[in-house]
Design a protein around this motif. Structure first.
Motif, PDB file in Angstrom:
ATOM      1  N   GLY A  82      13.541  21.879  16.520  1.00  0.00           N
ATOM      2  CA  GLY A  82      12.138  22.219  16.745  1.00  0.00           C
ATOM      3  C   GLY A  82      11.577  22.865  15.497  1.00  0.00           C
ATOM      4  N   LEU A  83      10.416  23.458  15.627  1.00  0.00           N
ATOM      5  CA  LEU A  83       9.780  24.114  14.482  1.00  0.00           C
ATOM      6  C   LEU A  83       9.639  25.598  14.776  1.00  0.00           C
ATOM      7  N   LYS A  84       9.774  26.395  13.707  1.00  0.00           N
ATOM      8  CA  LYS A  84       9.573  27.845  13.853  1.00  0.00           C
ATOM      9  C   LYS A  84       8.161  28.186  13.430  1.00  0.00           C
ATOM     10  N   LYS A  85       7.531  29.094  14.142  1.00  0.00           N
ATOM     11  CA  LYS A  85       6.196  29.563  13.794  1.00  0.00           C
ATOM     12  C   LYS A  85       6.133  29.910  12.305  1.00  0.00           C
ATOM     13  N   GLY A  86       5.119  29.423  11.625  1.00  0.00           N
ATOM     14  CA  GLY A  86       4.958  29.730  10.205  1.00  0.00           C
ATOM     15  C   GLY A  86       5.637  28.715   9.304  1.00  0.00           C
ATOM     16  N   GLU A  87       6.447  27.832   9.882  1.00  0.00           N
ATOM     17  CA  GLU A  87       7.132  26.815   9.090  1.00  0.00           C
ATOM     18  C   GLU A  87       6.095  25.855   8.495  1.00  0.00           C
ATOM     19  N   GLN A  88       6.404  25.342   7.301  1.00  0.00           N
ATOM     20  CA  GLN A  88       5.471  24.426   6.642  1.00  0.00           C
ATOM     21  C   GLN A  88       5.688  23.002   7.132  1.00  0.00           C
ATOM     22  N   VAL A  89       4.615  22.350   7.491  1.00  0.00           N
ATOM     23  CA  VAL A  89       4.723  20.987   8.025  1.00  0.00           C
ATOM     24  C   VAL A  89       3.738  20.053   7.318  1.00  0.00           C
ATOM     25  N   SER A  90       4.049  18.769   7.371  1.00  0.00           N
ATOM     26  CA  SER A  90       3.123  17.751   6.881  1.00  0.00           C
ATOM     27  C   SER A  90       2.350  17.200   8.072  1.00  0.00           C
ATOM     28  N   VAL A  91       1.052  17.188   7.949  1.00  0.00           N
ATOM     29  CA  VAL A  91       0.215  16.688   9.050  1.00  0.00           C
ATOM     30  C   VAL A  91      -0.394  15.356   8.627  1.00  0.00           C
ATOM     31  N   PHE A  92      -0.085  14.317   9.388  1.00  0.00           N
ATOM     32  CA  PHE A  92      -0.594  12.984   9.084  1.00  0.00           C
ATOM     33  C   PHE A  92      -1.843  12.720   9.913  1.00  0.00           C
ATOM     34  N   GLU A  93      -2.828  12.137   9.271  1.00  0.00           N
ATOM     35  CA  GLU A  93      -4.076  11.852   9.973  1.00  0.00           C
ATOM     36  C   GLU A  93      -3.831  10.752  11.003  1.00  0.00           C
ATOM     37  N   ILE A  94      -4.490  10.892  12.146  1.00  0.00           N
ATOM     38  CA  ILE A  94      -4.344   9.831  13.173  1.00  0.00           C
ATOM     39  C   ILE A  94      -5.189   8.637  12.769  1.00  0.00           C
ATOM     40  N   GLY A 112       0.820  -1.214   0.000  1.00  0.00           N
ATOM     41  CA  GLY A 112       0.000   0.000   0.000  1.00  0.00           C
ATOM     42  C   GLY A 112       0.851   1.260   0.000  1.00  0.00           C
ATOM     43  N   LYS A 113       0.225   2.381  -0.304  1.00  0.00           N
ATOM     44  CA  LYS A 113       0.985   3.627  -0.237  1.00  0.00           C
ATOM     45  C   LYS A 113       0.472   4.490   0.908  1.00  0.00           C
ATOM     46  N   GLU A 114       1.390   5.281   1.425  1.00  0.00           N
ATOM     47  CA  GLU A 114       1.047   6.138   2.552  1.00  0.00           C
ATOM     48  C   GLU A 114       0.070   7.200   2.087  1.00  0.00           C
ATOM     49  N   PRO A 115      -0.989   7.456   2.873  1.00  0.00           N
ATOM     50  CA  PRO A 115      -1.919   8.520   2.484  1.00  0.00           C
ATOM     51  C   PRO A 115      -1.179   9.861   2.434  1.00  0.00           C
ATOM     52  N   TYR A 116      -1.628  10.729   1.534  1.00  0.00           N
ATOM     53  CA  TYR A 116      -1.013  12.052   1.468  1.00  0.00           C
ATOM     54  C   TYR A 116      -1.323  12.827   2.737  1.00  0.00           C
ATOM     55  N   PRO A 117      -0.279  13.436   3.339  1.00  0.00           N
ATOM     56  CA  PRO A 117      -0.551  14.271   4.518  1.00  0.00           C
ATOM     57  C   PRO A 117      -1.115  15.621   4.078  1.00  0.00           C
ATOM     58  N   TRP A 118      -1.708  16.350   5.033  1.00  0.00           N
ATOM     59  CA  TRP A 118      -2.055  17.741   4.764  1.00  0.00           C
ATOM     60  C   TRP A 118      -0.777  18.589   4.849  1.00  0.00           C
ATOM     61  N   THR A 119      -0.721  19.631   4.070  1.00  0.00           N
ATOM     62  CA  THR A 119       0.356  20.600   4.215  1.00  0.00           C
ATOM     63  C   THR A 119      -0.214  21.764   5.011  1.00  0.00           C
ATOM     64  N   ALA A 120       0.483  22.169   6.058  1.00  0.00           N
ATOM     65  CA  ALA A 120      -0.043  23.234   6.910  1.00  0.00           C
ATOM     66  C   ALA A 120       1.105  24.087   7.418  1.00  0.00           C
ATOM     67  N   GLU A 121       0.721  25.228   7.999  1.00  0.00           N
ATOM     68  CA  GLU A 121       1.691  26.112   8.630  1.00  0.00           C
ATOM     69  C   GLU A 121       1.588  25.905  10.119  1.00  0.00           C
ATOM     70  N   ILE A 122       2.722  25.769  10.784  1.00  0.00           N
ATOM     71  CA  ILE A 122       2.640  25.567  12.227  1.00  0.00           C
ATOM     72  C   ILE A 122       2.368  26.921  12.896  1.00  0.00           C
ATOM     73  N   SER A 123       1.501  26.915  13.896  1.00  0.00           N
ATOM     74  CA  SER A 123       0.982  28.178  14.431  1.00  0.00           C
ATOM     75  C   SER A 123       1.884  28.812  15.475  1.00  0.00           C
ATOM     76  N   THR A 124       2.893  28.095  15.899  1.00  0.00           N
ATOM     77  CA  THR A 124       3.711  28.595  17.009  1.00  0.00           C
ATOM     78  C   THR A 124       5.089  27.926  16.988  1.00  0.00           C
ATOM     79  N   ASN A 125       6.055  28.557  17.645  1.00  0.00           N
ATOM     80  CA  ASN A 125       7.355  27.894  17.795  1.00  0.00           C
ATOM     81  C   ASN A 125       7.167  26.633  18.621  1.00  0.00           C
ATOM     82  N   LEU A 126       7.935  25.623  18.299  1.00  0.00           N
ATOM     83  CA  LEU A 126       7.724  24.351  18.965  1.00  0.00           C
ATOM     84  C   LEU A 126       9.064  23.683  19.209  1.00  0.00           C
ATOM     85  N   PRO A 127       9.433  23.461  20.469  1.00  0.00           N
ATOM     86  CA  PRO A 127      10.690  22.755  20.717  1.00  0.00           C
ATOM     87  C   PRO A 127      10.504  21.258  20.475  1.00  0.00           C
ATOM     88  N   ALA A 128      11.589  20.563  20.204  1.00  0.00           N
ATOM     89  CA  ALA A 128      11.503  19.110  20.011  1.00  0.00           C
ATOM     90  C   ALA A 128      12.413  18.428  21.017  1.00  0.00           C
TER      91      ALA A 128
END
Lengths: 410, 410
Positions: free
Chosen positions: A398-410, A332-348
């Motif tokens: 981590g992520l910077k606010k406004g950075e583009q991220v892929s969001v995978f469905e749970i 099978g193939k992985e479902p396409y994630p959503w492309t989104a902007e992260i709303s805030t700085n985020l440490p990892a």
């Protein structure tokens, strides 16, 4: 302290693949109408052209296109009507120069014709003659044989999850039974002295078991069959016996729970003893999801999975490992994630893959905003408020606010 | 020629809503383990705090946080051990100043304690005394009662599609039976002299029926029950009788087929006669999907839907109208579309909403590219190659290459 030797998610995945090399997923034949959501276990090759004859896409007159040259709104061309094609019937008429044959939408194009003029551009001049007010090119309003699917063409690949539209493709080819992957059989065991079944009222210090229901539903979502589930007190011999018994009729035995150090070691030791070559993963470099244990038993062909006790962590790890494994093993193939902007700085978490839950919001311009959902991994409401998760690689700070991220469905 | 008075998709939707105002979707109670994918018919309010007692998130010593002030890696604070909390049990110990109680992960926090020091920062000094090497703030490593869900809080809303994580939330609250919407019962009728069942070999001029299988699978995907399906020859009285009979045990009767002008008029007239106030939509300003007919019969509470004969058009219209209606009537929310860049200039049909099929590709930077899948609406393979569709509004001339679009899953 073997628990310190954690694997990355990628390492754990590769170890599962290696251990299960000879554990080919079984296949089963299904009636097409019952096959929605199943995964194709074979490539589907078109056994014939679809359509297998030339069809008209409009109601109109089948003509030799050359005969219509020069025709226009005010200058008709006159053609003799040689007959009419009936829907769902063959036709023995032939269109020769100077003649035409009426064809309904979807009807068979007669021999000799190479274009169809829509009825809107035609007029019955007499019973046997039509006035044609449009010039059409060769091929106009015709679907050629094989335009939809060509004989010999692979139209659906192994690993395709059967959607309504792929079921439509199979119906068009006359394939009403398909070979799909047999769902894995899974047994779910939750352990913990503090756990009571959801329908019971917890006493002092007790909580309701969430993981059995959550992993059960997630297994069904992946298409698996749940062969059994149990909520156990924390007792090594009880866990051992229950898991051993479950291995007889399961492809996967999932044990969740044991969040305190002693209990984690117990799950580890049980899986280590039950797996023919011992446990091969003793922790994941994943946040949340560290206390994950994996082993494989060759004789019984069972994957043994120890999940974290925290519900959100358990479900995410189940998705990232078992869900991934099923998809990979069935092509099978992985479902396409959503492309989104992260709303805030985020440490990892340094040195770990971070799995951050987010919920989505649609911005005015249509783009998506991914807003982190914070909350400890033990909180099920955190997971339920999230639309998906973002993965932050171990080598990223981590992520910077406004950075583009892929969001995978749970 | 009533077919010329077409509705926009929005108008057709509003007409369906008005016609069905008194047709409340029924509800049914389901066992939680069988409820995956169903739609909640009620708000879920937490009947109690989750957790309902204060819990430790670590293995450690429950303390009065103030007692640990000044403690550090080399300067321990000594506290008397007043006891040990057992997993899944209440505790009658009280932590007073100068004392501490051992608590396992998930265990109940004793009265008087307001912080937990992880066991990694503690040392047993004697049987009855612990050396604490860390200063912790109030609330450290404690999940308060109600931190996950607060008594009285609405934790899941009506219209929620039950995912594994929302099933986990319900399990945590002890709700093992839930009220969900009863799936609509749907009957599917395909008409056409050219149609044979998929398992038959088409003769000259014949093709296999695709719509029954496609709409069947799509109905199941939406959670509906299929109460019957039939493939009929094009004969008004046969269609009338079959549809009339189907109305007895269906919420929706779908008729597809009849792509030639005469046949379209027939479906129109049958729906017009069967619906208590006649058909209310006689065509859609949608490409593809123009020959769509809608009516509602009040006495039998049945929505009558005439779909285009072309499989791709039929399935898209079914999704845009019936799928939308179900979601709207049950309080559901539209799934988030993917955001993508369109790969090429794309003209649109003036005055119509254009539904353009696309397949997705992931670009190197992670963003998605939407590549139009071209092909006539009669071709089922076109639909099956697509991941989703883009809607181009009626007042838009088309899309420019690189423009950002929302891609909805089929």
């Amino acid at each position: 302290m073997r628990l310190l030797n954690v694997d990355t998610v990628e390492e754990a995945r590769q170890k599962m693949i290696s251990a299960m090399e000879c554990h080919e997923p079984e296949t089963i034949e299904k009636e097409l109408l019952d096959a929605k959501g199943a995964t194709l276990a074979e490539d589907i090759c078109a056994g014939e052209n679809v359509p297998f004859f030339r069809r008209s896409t409009v109601d109109g007159y089948a003509v030799k296109a050359a005969d219509t040259q020069g025709a226009g709104e005010s200058i008709p061309v006159f053609l003799n009507i040689a007959g009419e094609v009936e829907m769902g019937k063959g036709c023995d008429q032939t269109v020769t120069s100077g003649t035409c044959v009426y064809v309904p939408t979807g009807g068979m194009i007669p021999e000799g014709a190479d274009g169809v003029v829509m009825v809107e551009y035609c007029e019955l001049f007499s019973d046997s003659q039509a006035a044609i007010y449009q010039s059409v090119p060769v091929g106009a309003n015709i679907v050629e044989a094989g335009d939809d699917m060509k004989e010999g063409e692979i139209v659906l690949k192994r690993g395709t999850k059967l959607t309504p539209q792929s079921i439509g493709v199979l119906a068009a080819l006359g394939i009403t039974r398909v070979r799909v992957y047999h769902p894995w059989r899974i047994s779910i065991i939750s352990t913990g002295d503090e756990l009571v079944a959801p329908k019971e009222k917890p006493g002092p210090g007790q909580v309701r078991d969430i993981n059995t229901y959550g992993i059960y539903a997630m297994s069904r979502q992946l298409g698996f069959e749940v062969s059994g589930y149990a909520v156990l007190k924390d007792e090594r011999s009880l866990l051992f016996k229950t898991a051993e018994k479950a291995m007889e009729n399961s492809d996967i035995v999932v044990v969740s729970g044991g969040s305190s150090q002693g209990k984690k070691d117990e799950t580890n030791s049980v899986i280590d003893e039950l797996a023919s070559e011992g446990a091969f993963t003793h922790g994941l470099a994943l946040k949340p999801g560290k206390p994950t244990i994996l082993g494989y038993d060759k004789p019984s062909k069972t994957l043994l999975v120890g999940l974290p006790g925290h519900p959100a962590a358990a479900m995410l790890v189940f998705k990232l490992l078992v869900g991934w494994l099923w998809r990979t093993r069935t092509g099978g193939k992985e479902p396409y994630p959503w492309t989104a902007e992260i709303s805030t700085n985020l440490p990892a978490a340094p040195g770990k893959l971070t799995c951050q839950l987010v919920h989505l919001e649609r911005m005015e311009d249509g783009r998506l905003l991914a807003c982190p959902v914070f909350g400890r991994s033990g909180l099920i409401s955190t997971l339920s408020r999230a639309d998906g998760y973002v993965l932050i690689e171990e080598n990223k700070e981590g992520l910077k606010k406004g950075e583009q991220v892929s969001v995978f469905e749970i």
